[in-house]
Design a protein around this motif. Structure first.
Motif, PDB file in Angstrom:
ATOM      1  N   GLY A 124       0.820  -1.199   0.000  1.00  0.00           N
ATOM      2  CA  GLY A 124       0.000   0.000   0.000  1.00  0.00           C
ATOM      3  C   GLY A 124       0.849   1.243   0.000  1.00  0.00           C
ATOM      4  O   GLY A 124       1.980   1.270   0.436  1.00  0.00           O
ATOM      5  N   PRO A 174      -7.006  -0.013   6.882  1.00  0.00           N
ATOM      6  CA  PRO A 174      -7.617  -1.065   6.068  1.00  0.00           C
ATOM      7  C   PRO A 174      -9.027  -0.750   5.578  1.00  0.00           C
ATOM      8  O   PRO A 174      -9.432  -1.182   4.501  1.00  0.00           O
ATOM      9  CB  PRO A 174      -7.602  -2.272   7.005  1.00  0.00           C
ATOM     10  N   SER A 177      -3.365  -5.408   6.390  1.00  0.00           N
ATOM     11  CA  SER A 177      -4.722  -5.879   6.124  1.00  0.00           C
ATOM     12  C   SER A 177      -4.575  -7.314   5.640  1.00  0.00           C
ATOM     13  O   SER A 177      -4.080  -7.561   4.532  1.00  0.00           O
ATOM     14  CB  SER A 177      -5.412  -5.020   5.069  1.00  0.00           C
ATOM     15  N   ASN A 214      -6.027 -10.453   4.251  1.00  0.00           N
ATOM     16  CA  ASN A 214      -7.211 -10.772   3.456  1.00  0.00           C
ATOM     17  C   ASN A 214      -7.298 -12.278   3.254  1.00  0.00           C
ATOM     18  O   ASN A 214      -6.431 -12.887   2.627  1.00  0.00           O
ATOM     19  CB  ASN A 214      -7.135 -10.049   2.113  1.00  0.00           C
ATOM     20  N   SER A 255     -11.363  -9.589   5.838  1.00  0.00           N
ATOM     21  CA  SER A 255     -10.129  -8.837   6.029  1.00  0.00           C
ATOM     22  C   SER A 255      -9.953  -8.544   7.513  1.00  0.00           C
ATOM     23  O   SER A 255     -10.893  -8.073   8.162  1.00  0.00           O
ATOM     24  CB  SER A 255     -10.144  -7.527   5.239  1.00  0.00           C
ATOM     25  N   PRO A 309      -7.768  -6.333  10.164  1.00  0.00           N
ATOM     26  CA  PRO A 309      -6.793  -5.257  10.311  1.00  0.00           C
ATOM     27  C   PRO A 309      -5.855  -5.509  11.487  1.00  0.00           C
ATOM     28  O   PRO A 309      -6.284  -5.997  12.536  1.00  0.00           O
ATOM     29  CB  PRO A 309      -7.666  -4.029  10.562  1.00  0.00           C
ATOM     30  N   VAL A 332      -1.131   1.204   4.550  1.00  0.00           N
ATOM     31  CA  VAL A 332      -1.579  -0.181   4.713  1.00  0.00           C
ATOM     32  C   VAL A 332      -0.797  -1.097   3.782  1.00  0.00           C
ATOM     33  O   VAL A 332      -0.602  -0.757   2.598  1.00  0.00           O
ATOM     34  CB  VAL A 332      -3.075  -0.314   4.393  1.00  0.00           C
ATOM     35  N   ASN A 386      -1.351  -4.677   2.184  1.00  0.00           N
ATOM     36  CA  ASN A 386      -2.343  -5.736   1.984  1.00  0.00           C
ATOM     37  C   ASN A 386      -1.645  -7.052   1.713  1.00  0.00           C
ATOM     38  O   ASN A 386      -0.769  -7.147   0.860  1.00  0.00           O
ATOM     39  CB  ASN A 386      -3.236  -5.378   0.798  1.00  0.00           C
ATOM     40  N   GLY A 404      -2.426 -11.485   1.380  1.00  0.00           N
ATOM     41  CA  GLY A 404      -3.460 -12.493   1.199  1.00  0.00           C
ATOM     42  C   GLY A 404      -3.125 -13.784   1.889  1.00  0.00           C
ATOM     43  O   GLY A 404      -1.948 -14.117   2.094  1.00  0.00           O
TER      44      GLY A 404
END
Length: 265
Positions: free
Chosen positions: A2, A47, A155, A157, A215, A217, A256, A258, A260
């Motif tokens: 991010g 997030p 974040s 995810n 998600s 945070p 942020v 991100n 996964g």
């Protein structure tokens, strides 16, 4: 990763008065009277999106004078404020002195005579938490300071699946990297030296990943995690999802990262 998007919301709100000084002198050596400090809270990215912080009815700002060691704390706001700005009065700070303004006041202190200290929680509840904000300025006749975010966020995810997230553990691959706990900031307030290598997130209610995933945070200290970050996600089926963010991981204040995660089943 991010990116940081800072925007400054400028408005005017005045007449919050000065509450007091620690170690205040009757005849301060600065020789100055009351001086206005106009403080603005900068927006930051979390997030859930760009956040526009407001002064709440319990908000207080603390100002530290790096030269004299004095500090001053504003009175709490008298009501909820639809503004990011307020004006407070400061005294007993000499012209030219370097100062740090920060909020929430109760969570801020100075160590080593000049470095700001706060806490990035090592135990979190799955919310974004209370914003930690600070800024530096040099005292003059009319002071203005912008308070920027001191924290970064992950974040996490999780892909769509038929389970709920019960716990997330965020841990540095190397114990030499620290991401939470007591956080002492660099002179430019951009990087924090911390005491804890693990952040544990336990949501008050398990977070469902059905119907599009979820998600989570995580507030985390800004800086470089050289050897990466390990994720361990406990879900309602009993499975533990493990993943690793390869290092170096750059975490910027007010932004942020991100990442996964997906079940291997």
């Amino acid at each position: 990763m991010g990116k940081t998007f800072f925007k400054i919301l400028l408005a005017t709100l005045s007449f919050l008065s000065f509450a007091g000084c620690e170690g205040k002198e009757d005849n301060p050596s600065s020789g100055g009277g009351l001086v206005e400090l106009k403080a603005t809270l900068a927006t930051y990215v979390a997030p859930s999106g760009t956040q526009v912080p407001k002064w709440k009815n319990s908000s207080q700002i603390v100002v530290f004078d790096m030269k004299s060691g004095k500090s001053a704390t504003s009175k709490a706001a008298m009501a909820e404020m639809a503004s990011s700005d307020f004006t407070m009065k400061i005294e007993a700070i000499a012209p030219g002195d370097e100062c740090i303004a920060a909020t929430p006041a109760a969570k801020m202190s100075i160590v080593g005579g000049r470095n700001l200290k706060t806490v990035i929680p090592a135990q979190q509840d799955g919310t974004e938490g209370e914003a930690l904000l600070a800024g530096k300025f040099t005292h003059s006749k009319l002071d203005k300071v912008t308070l920027n975010a001191l924290m970064s966020y992950l974040s996490i995810n999780i892909a769509d699946d038929n389970f709920s997230v019960q716990k997330v553990e965020v841990k540095t691959v190397s114990a030499n990297d620290r991401i939470a706990g007591d956080a002492v900031y660099s002179d430019d307030l951009s990087v924090a030296s911390c005491t804890e290598s693990t952040i544990t997130v336990v949501p008050a209610t398990p977070v469902s990943c059905a119907n599009g995933g979820a998600s989570i945070p995580v507030m985390i200290a800004p800086g470089t995690v050289k050897d990466g970050i390990a994720l361990s996600i406990t879900v309602s089926t009993g499975e533990v999802i493990n993943d690793t963010i390869q290092g170096p991981v750059e975490l910027k204040a007010g932004s942020v990262l991100n990442v996964g995660a997906k079940s291997q089943n």
